[in-house]
Design an enzyme around this catalytic site. Sequence first.
Site, short mmCIF file in Angstrom:
data_model
loop_
_atom_site.label_atom_id
_atom_site.label_comp_id
_atom_site.label_asym_id
_atom_site.label_seq_id
_atom_site.Cartn_x
_atom_site.Cartn_y
_atom_site.Cartn_z
N HIS A 71 6.10 2.21 -4.49
CA HIS A 71 5.98 0.91 -3.82
C HIS A 71 6.78 -0.14 -4.59
CE1 HIS A 71 2.83 0.72 -6.89
NE2 HIS A 71 2.80 -0.60 -6.74
N HIS A 73 6.21 -3.09 -6.23
CA HIS A 73 5.81 -4.01 -7.30
C HIS A 73 6.74 -3.87 -8.50
CE1 HIS A 73 1.42 -4.58 -5.79
NE2 HIS A 73 2.17 -5.62 -5.49
N HIS A 139 -2.73 -0.86 -0.49
CA HIS A 139 -2.52 -1.51 -1.78
C HIS A 139 -2.19 -2.97 -1.49
CE1 HIS A 139 -1.53 -1.95 -5.93
NE2 HIS A 139 -0.21 -1.84 -5.85
N ASP A 193 -4.19 6.42 -10.25
CA ASP A 193 -4.15 5.02 -10.73
C ASP A 193 -5.46 4.61 -11.42
OD1 ASP A 193 -3.86 2.25 -10.96
OD2 ASP A 193 -4.05 1.87 -8.80
N SER A 365 -8.43 -7.64 -5.61
CA SER A 365 -7.52 -6.74 -6.32
C SER A 365 -6.90 -5.73 -5.35
CB SER A 365 -8.29 -5.98 -7.40
OG SER A 365 -7.49 -4.97 -7.94
N GLY A 366 -5.75 -5.20 -5.72
CA GLY A 366 -5.11 -4.16 -4.93
C GLY A 366 -5.40 -2.77 -5.47
N HIS A 367 -6.25 -2.71 -6.48
CA HIS A 367 -6.51 -1.42 -7.13
C HIS A 367 -7.93 -0.93 -6.90
CE1 HIS A 367 -2.70 -1.41 -9.36
NE2 HIS A 367 -2.86 -2.72 -9.41
ZN LIG Z 1 1.28 -1.01 -10.69
ZN LIG Z 2 1.22 -2.01 -7.43
#
Ligand SMILES: [Zn+2]
Ligand SMILES: [Zn+2]
Length: 555
Positions: A71, A73, A139, A193, A365-367
């Site tokens: 991705h 980022h 995400h 992750d 958060s994206g996580h």
């Molecule tokens: Zn990352």
């Molecule tokens: Zn990321």
Amino acid sequence: MAEHKLQIIPLGGLGEFGMNSLALRYGDDIILIDAGMMFPDEELLGVDIVTPDFAYLEEHREHFRALILTHGHEDHIGAVPFLLSQMNVPVYGTEFTLALVGRRLQEHDLLAQARLNQVRPGEQLEIGPFRIEFIHVTHSIVNAVALAITTPLGVVIHTGDFKVDPTPTDSVLFDLHTLADYGKRGVLLLLSDSTNSDRPGYTESERAIRPRFEDILNRAQRRVVVSCFSSSVHRMQQILDLAAEFGRKVAFVGRSMTSTSEIAHAHGLLDIPDGILVRPQDIMDVPPAKLLAVVSGSQGEPMSALCRVSVDNHKNLSVERGDTVVLSSRIIPGNEKAIYRMLNHFARRGADVLYGSLNPPLHVSGHASAEELRLVLNLARPKYFMPIHGEYRQLTKHAQLAEHLSRQGLDEIFLLESGETLELDRAGARKGARVPVGRVCIDSGALDDIVGDLVIRDRRHLSEEGFLLPIIAIDKHSGKAEGLPEIVSRGFISEGGSELLEEARHVVARTIASSTAEELTDWGVMKEKIRVDLRRFLVKQTSRHPLILPVILEV
Ligand SMILES: [Zn+2]
Ligand SMILES: [Zn+2]
């Protein structure tokens, strides 16, 4: 085919935050997954970005086949220009990821020769002994994917970054079915992750920010200024939709915010309601109660638009008493000081400043948190598990989340840090030989200006380019600069040296003169402004990049 071993080679992102990059090798074929950067902390003065050391790939460059991106980022693509300038391998990624990579490559004049290949979730790709399937994940950026990599020894799943958002704003769900299919057929190794592995429960859906923003827009009598990561297209979309509902015009302010919104719009990923956008130069003509500005710089970066607005030195946008400033992003560790300094400036201007954790949230958060990580572990049911993307404490927590799988076919969990390797063959899996890793600091974003590993950075930089110390004396009482700044230099040019330095003193003086009173009280901002202006001047005059370390003295 002769039997080879499979090697998993993390070059960055394990045991450290950022610069994610991991190589897979089977026999004579190497692929690299992601090439990210890390933002330098305050100790690394004079350095703009930090990337992994790709010495291992250079050493084996004849086997290096391709770069695969999960991705867009920066901690996954930020080092791509640096990598491609040395080894121009083909790059594979989804539409938005490649669009962002393309922008970076263009900045470095590398786009024309780059070999960018667009892939779609569900598609498969063959590279040497690897068959790679792209699996859509949710995400904090659009077009993120996980990878299922079929090798002669079995399937390796690399999740990229993800959360399991049950109600994503674009309604494109995490493709858990495909993941589960692989799990049923057997997964040799899961790489997953770990960023939020120390957070219990579930990460909230991106939609969870909506009630908070409705509340803010209901109350706000004047301008609303929102800052979020410029890559958060989902967030931008929600803000645009809310602005439309509340009858506000929207202005994108700041280079990265403007350019990302344009890219996302051009690729059909951002729906901009008709007539809602205001050009930056028209912002102050919109009645304050009718304006919502989306501004880049949520981390308090000294040269960012938001930071300039905070000290009232932005050409298009001013924040005034009664305006609302909203930080819709997390505070990346290491940036606290800069961010709080900026928020103090806004508070002094009389703005209502909203930040931090509120309920309902300003930011999600994206996580994935613990329960989502467990879900992915349970669906993939790997034979071996190796946590990735995180500092050691997060990798350890993630490992603990997998322990219950020991009776479900999980043989072993491997905790590795960048530079350690994992080796798999028919007999099993074990840690292998170490490979060279490290950090490379890059100044001014110029690729010809790589300043080596941390230890040798200063020495090399100093011996080749010299250094300059602009010394600025500021009056404690008036806050004004005293006289013409001094510049001390060592090892920097001889020809016309004194004249050039004399001119450089005036460059610094002009930077100070053009700064607002508030900027002058913020030394972090001043040092960065001086460094940027002086560097531009010196590169133009001499094509050289000495280390510039501004010193501000209160007298
Ligand atoms: Zn990352
Ligand atoms: Zn990321």
